[in-house]
Design a protein around this motif. Structure first.
Motif, PDB file in Angstrom:
ATOM      1  N   ASP A 197       0.984  -1.079   0.067  1.00  0.00           N
ATOM      2  CA  ASP A 197       0.025  -0.010   0.102  1.00  0.00           C
ATOM      3  C   ASP A 197       0.860   1.168   0.161  1.00  0.00           C
ATOM      4  OD1 ASP A 197      -1.952  -1.954   0.389  1.00  0.00           O
ATOM      5  OD2 ASP A 197      -2.322  -1.477   2.375  1.00  0.00           O
ATOM      6  N   ILE A 198       0.609   2.320  -0.845  1.00  0.00           N
ATOM      7  CA  ILE A 198       1.260   3.705  -0.833  1.00  0.00           C
ATOM      8  C   ILE A 198       0.431   4.813  -0.637  1.00  0.00           C
ATOM      9  CG2 ILE A 198       3.303   2.362  -2.029  1.00  0.00           C
ATOM     10  CD1 ILE A 198       2.009   3.617  -4.723  1.00  0.00           C
ATOM     11  N   TYR A 199       1.058   5.791  -0.359  1.00  0.00           N
ATOM     12  CA  TYR A 199       0.524   7.133  -0.375  1.00  0.00           C
ATOM     13  C   TYR A 199       1.525   7.712  -1.775  1.00  0.00           C
ATOM     14  CZ  TYR A 199      -1.152   6.815   4.162  1.00  0.00           C
ATOM     15  OH  TYR A 199      -1.664   6.203   5.243  1.00  0.00           O
ATOM     16  N   ILE A 200       0.627   8.693  -2.456  1.00  0.00           N
ATOM     17  CA  ILE A 200       1.170   9.554  -3.655  1.00  0.00           C
ATOM     18  C   ILE A 200       0.770  10.928  -3.333  1.00  0.00           C
ATOM     19  CG2 ILE A 200       1.152   9.470  -6.004  1.00  0.00           C
ATOM     20  CD1 ILE A 200       0.339   6.477  -6.027  1.00  0.00           C
ATOM     21  N   GLY A 201       1.841  11.798  -3.578  1.00  0.00           N
ATOM     22  CA  GLY A 201       1.509  13.056  -3.644  1.00  0.00           C
ATOM     23  C   GLY A 201       1.288  13.615  -5.005  1.00  0.00           C
ATOM     24  N   LEU A 202       0.274  14.271  -5.533  1.00  0.00           N
ATOM     25  CA  LEU A 202       0.189  14.543  -6.935  1.00  0.00           C
ATOM     26  C   LEU A 202      -0.099  16.144  -6.683  1.00  0.00           C
ATOM     27  CD1 LEU A 202      -2.612  11.960  -8.669  1.00  0.00           C
ATOM     28  CD2 LEU A 202       0.049  12.241  -8.510  1.00  0.00           C
ATOM     29  N   GLU A 255       7.662  10.994  -4.374  1.00  0.00           N
ATOM     30  CA  GLU A 255       7.899   9.622  -4.721  1.00  0.00           C
ATOM     31  C   GLU A 255       6.555   8.693  -3.989  1.00  0.00           C
ATOM     32  OE1 GLU A 255      11.650   7.812  -5.086  1.00  0.00           O
ATOM     33  OE2 GLU A 255      12.456   9.638  -5.447  1.00  0.00           O
ATOM     34  N   PRO A 256       6.159   7.637  -4.527  1.00  0.00           N
ATOM     35  CA  PRO A 256       5.263   6.864  -3.602  1.00  0.00           C
ATOM     36  C   PRO A 256       6.125   6.359  -2.534  1.00  0.00           C
ATOM     37  CG  PRO A 256       4.977   6.569  -5.888  1.00  0.00           C
ATOM     38  CD  PRO A 256       6.252   7.221  -5.839  1.00  0.00           C
ATOM     39  N   SER A 257       5.346   6.212  -1.276  1.00  0.00           N
ATOM     40  CA  SER A 257       5.833   5.988  -0.100  1.00  0.00           C
ATOM     41  C   SER A 257       4.825   5.221   1.094  1.00  0.00           C
ATOM     42  CB  SER A 257       6.403   7.175   0.474  1.00  0.00           C
ATOM     43  OG  SER A 257       6.737   6.921   1.846  1.00  0.00           O
ATOM     44  N   ALA A 258       5.206   4.542   1.922  1.00  0.00           N
ATOM     45  CA  ALA A 258       4.407   3.877   2.862  1.00  0.00           C
ATOM     46  C   ALA A 258       3.890   4.731   3.813  1.00  0.00           C
ATOM     47  CB  ALA A 258       5.262   2.813   3.597  1.00  0.00           C
ATOM     48  N   THR A 259       4.600   6.121   4.020  1.00  0.00           N
ATOM     49  CA  THR A 259       3.971   7.068   4.754  1.00  0.00           C
ATOM     50  C   THR A 259       3.471   8.375   3.694  1.00  0.00           C
ATOM     51  OG1 THR A 259       6.173   7.803   5.033  1.00  0.00           O
ATOM     52  CG2 THR A 259       5.505   6.457   6.683  1.00  0.00           C
ATOM     53  N   PRO A 260       2.778   8.923   4.510  1.00  0.00           N
ATOM     54  CA  PRO A 260       2.190  10.168   3.631  1.00  0.00           C
ATOM     55  C   PRO A 260       3.330  11.350   3.405  1.00  0.00           C
ATOM     56  CG  PRO A 260       0.819   9.687   5.569  1.00  0.00           C
ATOM     57  CD  PRO A 260       2.035   9.191   5.866  1.00  0.00           C
ATOM     58  N   PRO A 261       3.257  11.992   2.247  1.00  0.00           N
ATOM     59  CA  PRO A 261       4.236  13.132   2.179  1.00  0.00           C
ATOM     60  C   PRO A 261       4.197  14.033   3.214  1.00  0.00           C
ATOM     61  CG  PRO A 261       2.874  12.694   0.158  1.00  0.00           C
ATOM     62  CD  PRO A 261       2.087  12.100   1.370  1.00  0.00           C
TER      63      PRO A 261
END
Length: 107
Positions: free
Chosen positions: A33-38, A100-106
């Motif tokens: 599962d990942i968090y992505i900032g757009l 960058e996609p990450s397991a933690t939020p940006p």
């Protein structure tokens, strides 16, 4: 990766401000599962940037010029990016991965 900087309050909106809403879907092909900032930019016919991303749903950083999307592994998630603009004609847009996609939020 380049660090993003922004001026506080620049990316806020009030009721009645003109805005463009970009709708999309993002797919997570990772095994976690990942968090992505757009983030996004909109342009007029001359190619000039004519708006600022506003973030009405980002609970971890209200007013930041990006949205945070959580996607489960091997799934898809819909998103909306709101851009406050100067009511100019819009001829195009670009959507960017802000972090960058990450397991933690940006941040």
């Amino acid at each position: 990766m380049k660090k993003m900087l922004w001026a506080p309050g620049t990316y806020l909106a009030k009721k009645g401000d003109a805005c463009v809403i970009l709708n999309g879907t993002i797919r997570n092909d990772y095994n976690t599962d990942i968090y992505i900032g757009l983030t996004a930019e909109i342009y007029n016919a001359s190619g000039q940037k004519v708006g600022s991303v506003i973030n009405i749903n980002n609970t971890n950083r209200p007013g930041a010029p990006f949205i945070t999307i959580f996607t489960k592994s091997k799934s898809m998630e819909s998103f909306e990016i709101y851009i406050k603009y100067d009511k100019a004609d819009i001829s195009g847009y670009d959507i960017f991965v802000a972090f960058e996609p990450s397991a933690t939020p940006p941040p």
